[in-house]
Design an enzyme around this catalytic site. Structure first.
Site, PDB file in Angstrom:
ATOM      1  N   ASN A  12      74.702  40.024  73.768  1.00  0.00           N
ATOM      2  CA  ASN A  12      76.023  40.533  73.420  1.00  0.00           C
ATOM      3  C   ASN A  12      75.847  41.998  73.038  1.00  0.00           C
ATOM      4  O   ASN A  12      75.337  42.297  71.966  1.00  0.00           O
ATOM      5  CB  ASN A  12      76.595  39.714  72.247  1.00  0.00           C
ATOM      6  CG  ASN A  12      77.893  40.287  71.719  1.00  0.00           C
ATOM      7  OD1 ASN A  12      78.485  41.180  72.326  1.00  0.00           O
ATOM      8  ND2 ASN A  12      78.334  39.759  70.581  1.00  0.00           N
ATOM      9  N   LYS A  14      78.047  44.077  72.294  1.00  0.00           N
ATOM     10  CA  LYS A  14      79.065  44.558  71.345  1.00  0.00           C
ATOM     11  C   LYS A  14      79.606  45.908  71.830  1.00  0.00           C
ATOM     12  O   LYS A  14      79.717  46.109  73.031  1.00  0.00           O
ATOM     13  CB  LYS A  14      78.476  44.613  69.934  1.00  0.00           C
ATOM     14  CG  LYS A  14      77.845  43.270  69.554  1.00  0.00           C
ATOM     15  CD  LYS A  14      77.479  43.132  68.119  1.00  0.00           C
ATOM     16  CE  LYS A  14      76.855  41.765  67.884  1.00  0.00           C
ATOM     17  NZ  LYS A  14      76.533  41.532  66.482  1.00  0.00           N
ATOM     18  N   HIS A  99      83.813  35.302  68.283  1.00  0.00           N
ATOM     19  CA  HIS A  99      82.690  35.918  67.568  1.00  0.00           C
ATOM     20  C   HIS A  99      83.155  36.272  66.160  1.00  0.00           C
ATOM     21  O   HIS A  99      84.307  36.656  65.953  1.00  0.00           O
ATOM     22  CB  HIS A  99      82.220  37.168  68.316  1.00  0.00           C
ATOM     23  CG  HIS A  99      80.934  37.707  67.786  1.00  0.00           C
ATOM     24  ND1 HIS A  99      80.874  38.445  66.624  1.00  0.00           N
ATOM     25  CD2 HIS A  99      79.662  37.573  68.213  1.00  0.00           C
ATOM     26  CE1 HIS A  99      79.608  38.754  66.382  1.00  0.00           C
ATOM     27  NE2 HIS A  99      78.852  38.228  67.329  1.00  0.00           N
ATOM     28  N   GLU A 101      82.750  38.777  64.410  1.00  0.00           N
ATOM     29  CA  GLU A 101      83.293  40.133  64.273  1.00  0.00           C
ATOM     30  C   GLU A 101      84.751  40.176  64.727  1.00  0.00           C
ATOM     31  O   GLU A 101      85.557  40.925  64.180  1.00  0.00           O
ATOM     32  CB  GLU A 101      82.417  41.127  65.060  1.00  0.00           C
ATOM     33  CG  GLU A 101      81.105  41.382  64.325  1.00  0.00           C
ATOM     34  CD  GLU A 101      79.917  41.716  65.209  1.00  0.00           C
ATOM     35  OE1 GLU A 101      80.110  42.065  66.392  1.00  0.00           O
ATOM     36  OE2 GLU A 101      78.774  41.615  64.713  1.00  0.00           O
ATOM     37  N   GLU A 169      76.257  31.186  64.816  1.00  0.00           N
ATOM     38  CA  GLU A 169      75.824  32.478  64.301  1.00  0.00           C
ATOM     39  C   GLU A 169      76.205  32.599  62.828  1.00  0.00           C
ATOM     40  O   GLU A 169      77.371  32.891  62.509  1.00  0.00           O
ATOM     41  CB  GLU A 169      76.495  33.622  65.086  1.00  0.00           C
ATOM     42  CG  GLU A 169      76.157  33.646  66.553  1.00  0.00           C
ATOM     43  CD  GLU A 169      76.330  35.040  67.163  1.00  0.00           C
ATOM     44  OE1 GLU A 169      75.374  35.523  67.768  1.00  0.00           O
ATOM     45  OE2 GLU A 169      77.402  35.639  66.994  1.00  0.00           O
ATOM     46  N   GLY A 175      72.851  41.068  62.473  1.00  0.00           N
ATOM     47  CA  GLY A 175      72.534  42.480  62.282  1.00  0.00           C
ATOM     48  C   GLY A 175      71.857  42.804  60.961  1.00  0.00           C
ATOM     49  O   GLY A 175      71.782  43.963  60.569  1.00  0.00           O
ATOM     50  N   SER A 214      70.104  38.034  64.334  1.00  0.00           N
ATOM     51  CA  SER A 214      68.784  38.648  64.146  1.00  0.00           C
ATOM     52  C   SER A 214      67.663  37.988  64.945  1.00  0.00           C
ATOM     53  O   SER A 214      66.525  37.912  64.473  1.00  0.00           O
ATOM     54  CB  SER A 214      68.433  38.698  62.645  1.00  0.00           C
ATOM     55  OG  SER A 214      69.353  39.523  61.953  1.00  0.00           O
TER      56      SER A 214
END
Ligand code: 13P
Length: 252
Positions: A12, A14, A99, A101, A169, A175, A214
């Site tokens: 991904n 992003k 996701h 985010e 996730e 991250g 990660s």
């Protein structure tokens, strides 16, 4: 007992990548054409601006291209949005929906995510449906409850192993360089498998469940060896061909 399923390692990107980034896909394609043939499918989900470009680079190679989000509707007055049909037309085979985010930055609810997954099916795309707890939820011992609720609300009733991939996730692992222990990942993935089997029967035993957060070359082998982990959804480490290959190599 979970069925044997072919793993999927998905990148991904992003909001990263410009046309020059296609050199990473070319480099990856070269590695995939080499002697080491990993026993997994490989997918890259770049920003929508690059789907067509990367699809051209990936043509005839063992790399699928996907989108990172789609609107639930096929077309219409939705400025800035992209439909699943448009992604398909641009060369995508998959689309990530829900996701964390998007859930956090755009207020996407389980209901919205489910509608997006249905849009993916309508367009003939595989939906990668993301779930994951926040750090506060984890600290409060709510992880499994949160995941079960997200699964229930975000997965359409008609989900099959061919049309649907689930990605776990943990939000706090994205991250941050932090990952859950293998035992923790095993517990959550077992709970996801159980929920999928209960709701979708045989299809639920075959549905791929990815771990994301990660993942890097140094921890990929350990994480990918966890029962019911059928691949990875990789952010930062998918941007460079060498790093991504290091993760894909967990299946070599
Ligand atoms: P990182 O691999 O950068 O932690 O991101 C994970 C992720 O959000 C993939 O969708």
């Amino acid at each position: 007992m979970a069925a044997r399923v072919k793993a999927l390692v998905a990148g991904n990107w992003k909001m990263n990548g410009v046309r020059a980034s296609k050199k990473e896909v070319t480099a990856l394609a070269r590695k995939l054409a080499g002697k080491t043939k990993p026993a997994c499918d490989v997918l890259i989900c770049p920003p929508a601006t690059l789907v067509t470009t990367l699809k051209e680079v990936a043509k005839g190679r063992k790399i699928a291209i996907g989108g990172q989000d789609c609107h639930a509707k096929q077309s219409g007055a939705h400025t800035g949005d992209i439909s699943a049909e448009m992604l398909k037309d641009a060369g995508a085979a998959y689309v990530i929906v829900g996701h964390s985010e998007r859930r956090a930055d755009h207020g996407e609810t389980d209901k919205i995510v489910r509608a997006k997954a249905e849009a993916a099916y309508r367009a003939g795309l595989v939906a990668i449906i993301c779930v994951g707890e926040t750090e506060d939820e984890r600290d409060a011992g709510q992880t499994l409850k949160v995941i079960r609720t997200q699964l229930k609300g975000s997965l359409p009733d008609g989900a099959t192993a061919k049309t649907t991939v689930v990605a776990y996730e943990p939000v706090w692992a994205i991250g941050t360089g932090r990952t859950p222990t293998s035992d923790d990942v095993a517990k959550v993935h077992a709970a996801i498998r159980k929920a999928l089997e209960k709701r979708f029967g045989a299809e639920g035993t075959k549905m791929r469940i990815l771990y994301g957060g990660s993942v890097k070359p140094s921890n990929a082998s350990e994480l990918m060896a966890v029962p019911n982990v059928n691949g990875a959804l990789v952010g930062g480490a998918s941007l460079k061909a060498d790093d991504f290959w290091g993760i894909i190599s967990a299946y070599a």
